[in-house]
Design a protein around this motif. Structure first.
Motif, PDB file in Angstrom:
ATOM      1  N   PHE A  21     -65.592 -35.700  11.079  1.00 31.12           N
ATOM      2  CA  PHE A  21     -66.054 -36.933  10.446  1.00 31.12           C
ATOM      3  C   PHE A  21     -66.897 -37.758  11.411  1.00 31.12           C
ATOM      4  CE2 PHE A  21     -65.489 -41.408   9.141  1.00 31.12           C
ATOM      5  CZ  PHE A  21     -66.118 -41.322   7.906  1.00 31.12           C
ATOM      6  N   ALA A  22     -66.569 -37.718  12.698  1.00 32.41           N
ATOM      7  CA  ALA A  22     -67.363 -38.438  13.694  1.00 32.41           C
ATOM      8  C   ALA A  22     -68.790 -37.896  13.731  1.00 32.41           C
ATOM      9  CB  ALA A  22     -66.718 -38.337  15.066  1.00 32.41           C
ATOM     10  N   GLU A  23     -68.925 -36.565  13.682  1.00 34.08           N
ATOM     11  CA  GLU A  23     -70.260 -35.962  13.648  1.00 34.08           C
ATOM     12  C   GLU A  23     -70.988 -36.343  12.359  1.00 34.08           C
ATOM     13  OE1 GLU A  23     -71.937 -34.344  15.905  1.00 34.08           O
ATOM     14  OE2 GLU A  23     -70.327 -34.404  17.397  1.00 34.08           O
ATOM     15  N   HIS A  24     -70.245 -36.352  11.261  1.00 33.76           N
ATOM     16  CA  HIS A  24     -70.816 -36.750   9.970  1.00 33.76           C
ATOM     17  C   HIS A  24     -71.298 -38.199  10.021  1.00 33.76           C
ATOM     18  CE1 HIS A  24     -71.170 -37.567   5.683  1.00 33.76           C
ATOM     19  NE2 HIS A  24     -70.204 -38.470   5.765  1.00 33.76           N
ATOM     20  N   ALA A  25     -70.483 -39.097  10.581  1.00 26.09           N
ATOM     21  CA  ALA A  25     -70.840 -40.514  10.666  1.00 26.09           C
ATOM     22  C   ALA A  25     -72.076 -40.710  11.540  1.00 26.09           C
ATOM     23  CB  ALA A  25     -69.666 -41.317  11.221  1.00 26.09           C
ATOM     24  N   LYS A  26     -72.156 -39.944  12.625  1.00 26.18           N
ATOM     25  CA  LYS A  26     -73.297 -40.062  13.529  1.00 26.18           C
ATOM     26  C   LYS A  26     -74.602 -39.706  12.807  1.00 26.18           C
ATOM     27  CE  LYS A  26     -73.594 -37.216  17.080  1.00 26.18           C
ATOM     28  NZ  LYS A  26     -73.366 -36.612  18.418  1.00 26.18           N
ATOM     29  N   ARG A  27     -74.552 -38.638  12.027  1.00 27.26           N
ATOM     30  CA  ARG A  27     -75.751 -38.237  11.273  1.00 27.26           C
ATOM     31  C   ARG A  27     -76.041 -39.224  10.141  1.00 27.26           C
ATOM     32  NH1 ARG A  27     -73.101 -33.233  11.728  1.00 27.26           N
ATOM     33  NH2 ARG A  27     -72.324 -33.491   9.592  1.00 27.26           N
ATOM     34  N   ALA A  28     -75.000 -39.608   9.404  1.00 27.67           N
ATOM     35  CA  ALA A  28     -75.182 -40.456   8.226  1.00 27.67           C
ATOM     36  C   ALA A  28     -75.724 -41.831   8.591  1.00 27.67           C
ATOM     37  CB  ALA A  28     -73.855 -40.595   7.483  1.00 27.67           C
ATOM     38  N   HIS A  75     -51.671 -45.822  15.189  1.00 33.48           N
ATOM     39  CA  HIS A  75     -52.082 -44.514  14.665  1.00 33.48           C
ATOM     40  C   HIS A  75     -53.237 -44.670  13.684  1.00 33.48           C
ATOM     41  CE1 HIS A  75     -48.665 -42.644  16.645  1.00 33.48           C
ATOM     42  NE2 HIS A  75     -47.861 -43.531  16.070  1.00 33.48           N
ATOM     43  N   LEU A  76     -54.139 -45.594  14.004  1.00 33.62           N
ATOM     44  CA  LEU A  76     -55.349 -45.809  13.226  1.00 33.62           C
ATOM     45  C   LEU A  76     -56.528 -45.292  14.038  1.00 33.62           C
ATOM     46  CD1 LEU A  76     -56.933 -47.110  10.832  1.00 33.62           C
ATOM     47  CD2 LEU A  76     -57.002 -49.215  12.194  1.00 33.62           C
ATOM     48  N   ALA A  77     -57.170 -44.234  13.551  1.00 39.38           N
ATOM     49  CA  ALA A  77     -58.331 -43.689  14.255  1.00 39.38           C
ATOM     50  C   ALA A  77     -59.507 -44.660  14.127  1.00 39.38           C
ATOM     51  CB  ALA A  77     -58.698 -42.328  13.692  1.00 39.38           C
ATOM     52  N   ILE A  78     -60.370 -44.657  15.114  1.00 40.85           N
ATOM     53  CA  ILE A  78     -61.531 -45.543  15.146  1.00 40.85           C
ATOM     54  C   ILE A  78     -62.790 -44.730  15.408  1.00 40.85           C
ATOM     55  CG2 ILE A  78     -62.678 -47.413  16.413  1.00 40.85           C
ATOM     56  CD1 ILE A  78     -60.403 -48.430  14.736  1.00 40.85           C
ATOM     57  N   ILE A  79     -63.844 -45.049  14.692  1.00 39.65           N
ATOM     58  CA  ILE A  79     -65.181 -44.559  15.021  1.00 39.65           C
ATOM     59  C   ILE A  79     -66.075 -45.779  15.165  1.00 39.65           C
ATOM     60  CG2 ILE A  79     -67.212 -43.324  14.184  1.00 39.65           C
ATOM     61  CD1 ILE A  79     -65.345 -41.335  12.872  1.00 39.65           C
ATOM     62  N   ASP A  80     -66.623 -45.958  16.353  1.00 42.22           N
ATOM     63  CA  ASP A  80     -67.485 -47.101  16.652  1.00 42.22           C
ATOM     64  C   ASP A  80     -68.926 -46.607  16.781  1.00 42.22           C
ATOM     65  OD1 ASP A  80     -68.907 -49.228  17.685  1.00 42.22           O
ATOM     66  OD2 ASP A  80     -67.421 -49.776  19.193  1.00 42.22           O
ATOM     67  N   PRO A  81     -69.753 -46.832  15.746  1.00 45.18           N
ATOM     68  CA  PRO A  81     -71.155 -46.396  15.805  1.00 45.18           C
ATOM     69  C   PRO A  81     -72.073 -47.447  16.420  1.00 45.18           C
ATOM     70  CG  PRO A  81     -70.698 -47.242  13.637  1.00 45.18           C
ATOM     71  CD  PRO A  81     -69.419 -47.426  14.440  1.00 45.18           C
TER      72      PRO A  81
END
Length: 372
Positions: A259-266, A324-330
């Protein structure tokens, strides 16, 4: 197609993202210039700096609509040898108007957070947290039977009686009205000094706070009585509820790494920062454009597996690990999705209104950070 001025453009924009959606602290609205000038081109940008103003000048735009306010904190003075002062001076010299749509554009349907959620391909999205609700009133008015239809129509046309996808909603009941006009009165029915009984209708409608003055004006214009009898009652419930952020689900679960790779592209960013086990399964996703670190508990309470937001600090990231909350910081700059989104939305609205305006998407990269 007809030519328009800044007022008309902003009035149209605010049918989509009205200023009342903004947080109290947020300096949204016109920041530089005046809106009574003709507008043929509008430049949409994430930020306003000197490069953006130069771009507007070069491309012939008379109006800049930006997400991040140029003047976020009030200026006590305008010194033209400071960065902010130079920008203000250049805008004034070139007759460029600057308008900021910040948290109101975050909240609006189809705004920043919906654009980010759409880019991430989230489904069944709802606001992450409520941030706005319009206070409701009940208007009760008494009128002669023969005038009831005209009054109902006038109130509905002014915005009363809107419930969900329904308009001109009302309730009425027949009764008897009694009154005695004074000697100075000019009654529509009856004579001065004589008691009168009239078969009247009681009309009830619901209206939001922002349309109250317009509805009351319509009532007084449509009602035949010199002194209409009415009640305006505040209600406990609200309407037009909106919220910051979005939460939704992926069509199929993904690993946090995937999902991190997906978010980076999106989101078209060069890198993302990730908190959590990269092999854990992700299904439910919360997203909030800009700085969303103070809303981690709302994301957790809503059942998010991962929270996508910018400007995550170290200690908040540690707290997310414990939750236990994952984070993606773009990064904060991921909000740049609004440039194309606003331009396309406003192009459509202007075409529908018959406005002859060209919508330009800024090509200046205002990302502060360089990723090596």
């Amino acid at each position: 197609m007809k030519q328009v001025n800044g007022h008309q453009i902003i009035q149209l924009f605010e049918t989509w993202a009205p200023k009342r959606y903004a947080e109290d602290w947020d300096p949204v609205g016109l920041q530089v210039g005046q809106l009574n000038r003709s507008v043929t081109k509008v430049l949409v940008s994430l930020d306003v700096d000197e490069r953006i103003v130069d771009e507007a000048i070069a491309r012939g735009a008379e109006l800049i609509i930006a997400h991040h306010p140029l003047l976020f904190r009030p200026l006590k003075r305008v010194w033209t040898d400071t960065p902010e002062g130079r920008i203000v001076e250049k805008c004034i010299k070139h007759d460029i108007q600057v308008y900021a749509a910040h948290t109101n554009l975050d909240v609006a349907e189809g705004g920043v957070n919906d654009l980010m959620a759409d880019a991430l391909q989230l489904e069944n999205t709802t606001p992450l947290m409520k941030s706005y609700g319009e206070d409701l009133y009940k208007l009760v008015v008494f009128a002669p039977l023969e005038n009831a239809e005209a009054i109902r129509q006038a109130l509905g046309d002014a915005g009363a009686g809107e419930i969900g996808e329904y308009t001109h909603c009302s309730y009425e009941m027949i009764g008897t009205g009694r009154f005695t006009p004074s000697e100075r009165a000019k009654p529509h029915i009856g004579r001065s000094g004589e008691a009168e009984e009239v078969e009247e209708v009681r009309i009830e409608v619901i209206l939001p706070h922002f349309s109250k003055s317009r509805v009351m004006k319509a009532l007084l214009q449509a009602h035949p009585y010199e002194e209409p009898a009415f009640d305006l009652i505040p209600l406990a419930q609200q309407t037009d509820e909106k919220g910051l952020g979005r939460i939704g689900t992926l069509a199929e679960p993904m690993t946090l790494r995937g999902f991190a790779e997906h978010a980076k592209r999106a989101l078209n960013v060069p890198a993302v920062r990730v908190v959590g086990d990269v092999e854990r399964s992700i299904k439910k996703v919360a997203v909030l454009g800009g700085s969303g670190s103070k809303y981690i508990h709302q994301a957790k309470q809503q059942g998010a597996d991962v929270y996508v937001t910018g400007d995550m600090d170290f200690h908040t990231a540690q707290a997310c690990e414990k939750l236990h909350l994952a984070i993606i910081d773009p990064g904060h700059h991921a909000e740049k999705v609004m440039i194309a989104g606003v331009a396309e939305k406003m192009k459509t609205l202007c075409q529908e209104a018959g406005y002859e305006v060209e919508w330009l998407q800024s090509e200046v990269n205002t990302e502060t950070f360089t990723f090596l």
